[in-house]
Design a protein around this motif. Structure first.
Motif, PDB file in Angstrom:
ATOM      1  N   HIS A   1       0.831  -1.200   0.000  1.00 43.58           N
ATOM      2  CA  HIS A   1       0.000   0.000   0.000  1.00 43.58           C
ATOM      3  C   HIS A   1       0.870   1.255   0.000  1.00 43.58           C
TER       4      HIS A   1
ATOM      5  N   SER B 234       1.229   5.506  -0.284  1.00 46.14           N
ATOM      6  CA  SER B 234       0.649   6.841  -0.130  1.00 46.14           C
ATOM      7  C   SER B 234       1.686   7.912  -0.454  1.00 46.14           C
ATOM      8  N   THR B 235       2.885   7.748   0.103  1.00 46.39           N
ATOM      9  CA  THR B 235       3.968   8.697  -0.141  1.00 46.39           C
ATOM     10  C   THR B 235       5.212   7.941  -0.589  1.00 46.39           C
TER      11      THR B 235
ATOM     12  N   ASP C 202       6.771   5.122   1.442  1.00 46.17           N
ATOM     13  CA  ASP C 202       6.223   3.764   1.442  1.00 46.17           C
ATOM     14  C   ASP C 202       6.979   2.829   0.503  1.00 46.17           C
TER      15      ASP C 202
ATOM     16  N   ALA D  70      -3.342   1.850  -3.475  1.00 45.98           N
ATOM     17  CA  ALA D  70      -3.431   3.010  -2.591  1.00 45.98           C
ATOM     18  C   ALA D  70      -3.668   2.564  -1.156  1.00 45.98           C
ATOM     19  N   LYS D  71      -3.073   3.277  -0.214  1.00 49.77           N
ATOM     20  CA  LYS D  71      -3.382   3.022   1.187  1.00 49.77           C
ATOM     21  C   LYS D  71      -4.859   3.284   1.422  1.00 49.77           C
TER      22      LYS D  71
ATOM     23  N   PRO E 129      -8.323   4.535   3.036  1.00 47.53           N
ATOM     24  CA  PRO E 129      -8.633   5.691   3.878  1.00 47.53           C
ATOM     25  C   PRO E 129      -8.680   5.298   5.347  1.00 47.53           C
ATOM     26  N   LYS E 130      -8.409   6.224   6.220  1.00 49.54           N
ATOM     27  CA  LYS E 130      -8.430   5.956   7.657  1.00 49.54           C
ATOM     28  C   LYS E 130      -9.803   5.428   8.069  1.00 49.54           C
TER      29      LYS E 130
ATOM     30  N   ALA F  98      -9.703   4.488  -4.168  1.00 51.98           N
ATOM     31  CA  ALA F  98      -8.751   5.551  -3.879  1.00 51.98           C
ATOM     32  C   ALA F  98      -7.509   5.391  -4.745  1.00 51.98           C
TER      33      ALA F  98
ATOM     34  N   PHE G 266      -3.393   7.055  -5.615  1.00 50.27           N
ATOM     35  CA  PHE G 266      -2.284   7.759  -4.984  1.00 50.27           C
ATOM     36  C   PHE G 266      -1.516   8.512  -6.067  1.00 50.27           C
ATOM     37  N   ASP G 267      -0.504   9.234  -5.663  1.00 54.90           N
ATOM     38  CA  ASP G 267       0.278  10.035  -6.610  1.00 54.90           C
ATOM     39  C   ASP G 267       1.132   9.094  -7.459  1.00 54.90           C
TER      40      ASP G 267
ATOM     41  N   GLY H  55      -5.600   0.657  -7.509  1.00 55.06           N
ATOM     42  CA  GLY H  55      -6.070   1.737  -6.652  1.00 55.06           C
ATOM     43  C   GLY H  55      -6.627   2.916  -7.427  1.00 55.06           C
TER      44      GLY H  55
END
Length: 228
Positions: free
Chosen positions: A110, A112-113, A116, A134-135, A137-138, A148, A150-151, A168
């Motif tokens: 997963h 996100s940045t 990772d 993608a990680k 969501p919380k 979701a 990610f970049d 993702g």
């Protein structure tokens, strides 16, 4: 010659939507064995859908931190070509599952940045394929299939031993852009081809596969016209 794109449609649960994925030319069809998911399959349904595939695509069994007993049942029912581990499985657990079942294993990580990406080396060369999702969501109940993204620029110029897939937040409208940025050798979609959680749309499945293939063809033409 560029490596052909591997397209995976995940979370299939009915005969018509599986047929849509097969007819569209998906390389991999994924089946989810995780009870909190709206895409979760019973072992009985898995047996039926497994027979329908008939060798037209590779069958992938997705599980999340499953124990050996559950994996035994999944393998017996689906007869998968691949096992996809989408939880917190360690590299040691990946190796143990490979040894137990003698099947190739895909490990989802997963993202996100950029930080990772530090987890990759421990799995690269242990898993037979990596998937970057993608990680969640919380507070999300599911580790994937949340729609979701990610970049994607985080994955630019990525160099790995193992083949990998992007996942993702993908759908027909953005898979071309995702491939342009990442040059991913494979793409995976689940919620992006659904009209409701767990309810696949046959038209969206066909559109996703077609647009992914078209994007790679366009990138290949561009590379041929502008060699390095």
């Amino acid at each position: 010659m560029p490596t052909p794109l591997t397209v995976k449609i995940c979370g299939l649960s009915t005969a018509p939507t599986l047929a849509a994925a097969l007819n569209a030319g998906a390389d991999m069809v994924g089946f989810v064995f995780f009870s909190p998911s709206p895409r979760h399959l019973s072992l009985e349904t898995a047996r039926t859908l497994s027979a329908q595939v008939g060798g037209r695509a590779l069958k992938v069994a997705l599980s999340v931190d499953a124990d050996d007993a559950l994996l035994d049942g999944i393998v017996a029912a689906l007869a998968p070509d691949w096992l996809q581990l989408h939880g917190r499985e360690t590299p040691e657990r990946v190796s143990a599952i490979k040894a137990r079942f003698g099947l190739p294993v895909m490990k989802a990580l997963h993202i996100s940045t950029r930080d990772d990406l530090a987890a990759i080396p421990a799995y690269d060369g242990v898993a037979d394929r990596l998937m970057f999702d993608a990680k969640p969501p919380k507070g999300a109940l599911l580790p994937g299939g949340n729609g979701a993204a990610f970049d994607w620029t985080i994955l630019e110029n990525l160099s790995l031993q193992a083949p990998w897939m992007l996942s993702g937040g993908l759908g027909p409208d953005n898979v071309g852009e995702a491939l342009r940025i990442t040059r991913a050798p494979g793409v995976d979609v689940s919620s992006g081809v659904e009209r409701a959680p767990g309810v696949k749309d046959e038209g969206l499945i066909a559109d996703f596969v077609a647009r992914a293939r078209a994007a790679v063809a366009l990138l290949s033409l561009g590379s041929a016209a502008n060699p390095a």
